[in-house]
Write a protein that holds these residues in place. Structure first.
Motif, short mmCIF file in Angstrom:
data_model
loop_
_atom_site.label_atom_id
_atom_site.label_comp_id
_atom_site.label_asym_id
_atom_site.label_seq_id
_atom_site.Cartn_x
_atom_site.Cartn_y
_atom_site.Cartn_z
N ARG A 14 -3.72 6.63 11.88
CA ARG A 14 -2.86 8.04 11.65
C ARG A 14 -2.19 7.86 10.21
O ARG A 14 -2.03 9.25 9.66
CB ARG A 14 -2.07 8.12 12.82
CG ARG A 14 -2.56 8.58 13.97
CD ARG A 14 -1.64 9.16 15.06
NE ARG A 14 -0.61 8.07 15.52
CZ ARG A 14 -0.66 7.19 16.25
NH1 ARG A 14 -1.76 7.01 17.20
NH2 ARG A 14 0.30 6.28 16.58
N ARG A 15 -1.40 6.90 9.84
CA ARG A 15 -0.83 6.84 8.58
C ARG A 15 -1.85 6.99 7.51
O ARG A 15 -1.51 7.83 6.46
CB ARG A 15 -0.21 5.21 8.46
CG ARG A 15 0.57 5.13 7.33
CD ARG A 15 1.79 5.95 7.36
NE ARG A 15 3.11 5.68 6.28
CZ ARG A 15 3.97 6.28 5.78
NH1 ARG A 15 4.25 7.36 6.65
NH2 ARG A 15 4.95 5.78 4.96
N ILE A 16 -2.95 6.28 7.48
CA ILE A 16 -3.87 6.58 6.39
C ILE A 16 -4.26 7.77 6.17
O ILE A 16 -4.56 8.46 5.30
CB ILE A 16 -5.19 5.54 6.58
CG1 ILE A 16 -4.71 4.17 6.58
CG2 ILE A 16 -6.34 5.86 5.66
CD1 ILE A 16 -5.81 3.14 6.75
N ALA A 17 -4.54 8.57 7.44
CA ALA A 17 -4.97 9.79 7.39
C ALA A 17 -4.08 10.95 6.97
O ALA A 17 -4.60 11.67 6.22
CB ALA A 17 -5.46 10.47 8.87
N HIS A 18 -3.07 10.59 7.18
CA HIS A 18 -1.83 11.41 6.85
C HIS A 18 -1.52 11.31 5.16
O HIS A 18 -1.34 12.59 4.44
CB HIS A 18 -0.38 11.08 7.41
CG HIS A 18 0.81 11.73 6.83
ND1 HIS A 18 1.24 13.09 7.35
CD2 HIS A 18 1.80 11.57 6.16
CE1 HIS A 18 2.19 13.53 6.72
NE2 HIS A 18 2.68 12.53 5.86
N LEU A 19 -1.76 10.13 4.64
CA LEU A 19 -1.37 9.91 3.18
C LEU A 19 -2.78 10.44 2.53
O LEU A 19 -2.55 11.00 1.18
CB LEU A 19 -1.38 8.24 2.81
CG LEU A 19 -0.04 7.67 3.45
CD1 LEU A 19 -0.02 6.16 3.19
CD2 LEU A 19 1.40 8.41 2.78
N SER A 20 -3.87 10.35 3.13
CA SER A 20 -5.16 10.90 2.47
C SER A 20 -4.87 12.54 2.26
O SER A 20 -5.32 13.03 1.27
CB SER A 20 -6.44 10.78 3.39
OG SER A 20 -6.48 9.28 3.52
N ARG A 21 -4.42 13.01 3.53
CA ARG A 21 -4.29 14.53 3.16
C ARG A 21 -3.34 14.94 2.15
O ARG A 21 -3.42 16.07 1.32
CB ARG A 21 -3.83 15.11 4.46
CG ARG A 21 -5.07 14.99 5.55
CD ARG A 21 -4.65 15.92 6.89
NE ARG A 21 -3.36 15.38 7.53
CZ ARG A 21 -3.69 14.70 8.45
NH1 ARG A 21 -4.66 13.95 9.04
NH2 ARG A 21 -2.21 14.23 9.15
N GLY A 25 0.85 -1.12 -0.18
CA GLY A 25 0.02 0.04 0.07
C GLY A 25 0.92 1.22 0.12
O GLY A 25 0.47 2.08 -0.72
N ILE A 26 1.82 1.14 0.80
CA ILE A 26 2.84 2.45 0.89
C ILE A 26 3.45 2.45 -0.46
O ILE A 26 3.54 3.96 -1.13
CB ILE A 26 3.88 2.22 1.95
CG1 ILE A 26 3.13 2.45 3.42
CG2 ILE A 26 4.88 3.46 1.71
CD1 ILE A 26 2.54 3.43 3.71
N MET A 27 3.86 1.53 -0.92
CA MET A 27 4.60 1.52 -2.60
C MET A 27 3.70 2.09 -3.59
O MET A 27 4.12 2.87 -4.30
CB MET A 27 5.15 0.39 -2.85
CG MET A 27 6.33 -0.21 -1.80
SD MET A 27 7.90 0.72 -2.10
CE MET A 27 7.64 1.48 -0.37
N LEU A 28 2.51 1.46 -3.64
CA LEU A 28 1.42 2.12 -4.40
C LEU A 28 1.07 3.67 -4.51
O LEU A 28 1.09 4.39 -5.49
CB LEU A 28 -0.18 1.11 -4.21
CG LEU A 28 0.13 -0.30 -4.67
CD1 LEU A 28 -0.96 -0.92 -4.39
CD2 LEU A 28 0.17 -0.22 -6.24
N HIS A 29 0.93 3.99 -3.29
CA HIS A 29 0.88 5.36 -2.91
C HIS A 29 1.94 6.24 -3.46
O HIS A 29 1.75 7.34 -4.02
CB HIS A 29 0.56 5.65 -1.63
CG HIS A 29 0.17 7.06 -1.15
ND1 HIS A 29 0.81 8.41 -1.00
CD2 HIS A 29 -1.21 7.69 -1.14
CE1 HIS A 29 0.18 9.36 -0.97
NE2 HIS A 29 -0.99 8.91 -0.87
N ALA A 30 3.21 5.74 -3.10
CA ALA A 30 4.39 6.41 -3.52
C ALA A 30 4.65 6.66 -5.02
O ALA A 30 5.33 7.52 -5.64
CB ALA A 30 5.68 5.76 -2.90
#
Length: 537
Positions: A518-525, A479-484
């Motif tokens: 918290r991680r999801i919220a940060h990436l959403s912002r 998930g982190i890699m896809l977002h990146a």
């Protein structure tokens, strides 16, 4: 790996338990010089390879009277010279000189030891053995690097006095190292009384200056003469003078004028020919200083000449520091340096040895000696190529050990190489295959290759069991890699799918679930372009 010296080692082989200061393991002999032996070793505390230089054992004195006194004085002088080498080399902080790490006295034999940087490369003596002459730019770059080193050496009132091909090493990346300051003599009042007395000849006959042969005082010009002899040999394939039944090297150095390089090799540039003739002047005052040698050679050293292709391996091209300052060495050379530098051919690895290697590696990893384990496996991989199945097993161990040692940039491509073979043999769902898929994903992620990491995590997740803790971590990292990589929606959806897995394991209000939220919220912002509403804890 070649040594700083070319003479055979004498003395007993060390046992596996031979440690200096309870820290430095002495492994295998490299070479021997006038005052000491050099061994390949391993620093157990810092988990790195080192070179160990041991002063020769002093022969027992069996005579009496004046002879016994003379022998004892000679032994004391040799010991002091070795200590001086340690002090001299340690204070010469220059890239052209091997680094000194430590020194001490071995308790069992009272032998002084010196712990130094272990060099991987070839001595100039070895490189001069080819049929074709070395390219002019290659020769100029090698000599220019030595001249630059001598400039700094001479500024601290040290004269090397033994400049010769076997004391010059070209290592990976093209850096040239000047070795063995064992016969160096300090200049100036601080060096008195002189340990090497006037009238005593020290050096190597083909490269000795007139003043050395005559036993006269030496200075920086002595090193320039020696370098002139070496440069002459690089360009023509032979030293400036050749011994015969009627004329010794020493006689030539005192009485025979040097001849033009162009008489032997017409293509040598006139400026280099004139420089070498000046460096080989009989009177020290007529020779140029090391700095002038460097400045004269610099334009030729940095010449981007295609003829270099006829010279030694490009990963040891001495022009590299001039053409590409601070450029990294080729990746392939860095990976295979330890194995290739040990010489060729190497004996093949058999099955019994492979079993012993794997057991040894397990012990080393358990003890935290990861670099030494990697060295053992590098050697085993090089020796196992003739048996594909055996090579595969050893490579699996190497990849796993590299991963444990956080050497992700080496682990990732090796895993890419072996996983297709392993999956074809054992199946995609095999536990070992799945674990290495996960390891490959993490290695690629740590090495900065997000797309390769996603591919490996995807292959892992296709066959892994959801109860496996690595399953949750692989989904999270994917998930982190896809977002990146710009696929924000896919990445956030993947992270959302991790929440029920964590909640089932730790509870919906656990710290694990809250950290994920918290991680999801940060990436959403960050996906919305608004990171001012908060920050990730």
């Amino acid at each position: 790996m070649r040594s700083q010296q070319e003479w055979p080692v004498t003395g007993p082989a060390p046992s596996d338990e031979w440690l200096l200061a309870g820290r430095y393991r002495v492994d295998a002999p490299i070479g021997s010089g006038g005052m000491g032996e050099v061994w390949r070793g391993y620093d157990q505390q810092l988990d790195r390879r080192v070179a160990v230089k041991l002063m020769h054992r002093t022969a027992p004195v069996v005579s009496a009277g004046a002879e016994a006194v003379a022998l004892a004085e000679a032994a004391a002088t040799d010991r002091e010279r070795f200590l001086r080498e340690i002090r001299t080399t340690a204070r010469l902080e220059h890239p052209g000189i091997p680094a000194v790490y430590d020194f001490g006295v071995e308790e069992r034999t009272d032998r002084i030891y010196l712990i130094m940087q272990l060099l991987y490369g070839s001595t100039l003596a070895e490189l001069l053995g080819g049929e074709d002459p070395l390219p002019v730019p290659w020769c100029a770059a090698t000599a220019a690097q030595i001249a630059a080193t001598l400039v700094d050496v001479h500024r601290v009132d040290v004269v090397h006095r033994d400049i010769k091909p076997s004391n010059i090493m070209v290592i990976h990346g093209g850096l040239v190292k000047l070795l063995d300051f064992g016969v160096a003599v300090l200049q100036g009042a601080a060096a008195l009384p002189r340990l090497t007395q006037l009238g005593r000849t020290v050096g190597s006959p083909p490269y000795m200056s007139r003043e050395q042969v005559l036993g006269n005082p030496v200075g920086p010009a002595t090193d320039v003469y020696g370098l002139g002899c070496v440069l002459h040999e690089m360009l023509t394939g032979r030293p400036p003078f050749e011994e015969s039944p009627t004329r010794s090297y020493q006689d030539h150095h005192v009485n025979t004028p040097a001849q033009s390089l162009r008489a032997v090799r017409p293509g040598v540039p006139g400026a280099i020919d004139s420089l070498v003739l000046a460096m080989l002047a009989k009177q020290p005052g007529d020779r140029p200083e090391a700095e002038a040698v460097y400045e004269t050679l610099l334009p030729f050293a940095s010449a981007d000449d295609a003829s270099v292709g006829a010279g030694p391996a490009l990963d040891r091209d001495p022009r590299r520091p001039f053409l590409r300052p601070l450029a990294p060495a080729p990746r392939a050379a860095a990976r295979t340096a330890a194995a290739a530098a040990k010489g060729s051919p190497v004996p093949p690895l058999d099955v019994d040895e492979a079993i012993a290697v794997r057991e040894r590696v397990r012990e080393l990893v358990d003890d935290g000696h990861l670099q030494q384990a990697i060295d053992v496996l590098d050697d085993a991989v090089a020796r196992a190529r003739h048996i594909p199945e055996l090579a595969l097993e050893v490579k699996i161990d190497l990849a796993s050990t590299l991963y444990t040692a956080d050497e992700f940039s080496r682990a990732a491509p090796l895993l890419d190489e072996i996983l297709p073979q392993l999956a074809a043999r054992d199946g995609q769902a095999d536990p070992a295959v799945l674990y290495l898929r996960y390891v490959a994903g993490v290695s690629h992620a740590e090495a900065g290759d997000a797309e390769a990491a996603i591919a490996q995590f995807t292959a892992f997740l296709a066959h892994a069991d959801q109860v496996d803790p690595l399953f949750r971590d692989a989904k999270y990292q994917r998930g982190i890699m896809l977002h990146a990589t710009g696929r924000a929606a896919e990445g956030l959806a993947e992270l959302e799918s991790v929440r029920p897995l964590l909640a089932a394991e730790y509870g919906p209000d656990s710290i694990h679930v809250r950290a994920l939220d918290r991680r999801i919220a940060h990436l959403s912002r960050s996906s919305d372009g608004d990171v001012s509403k908060g920050r990730e804890d």
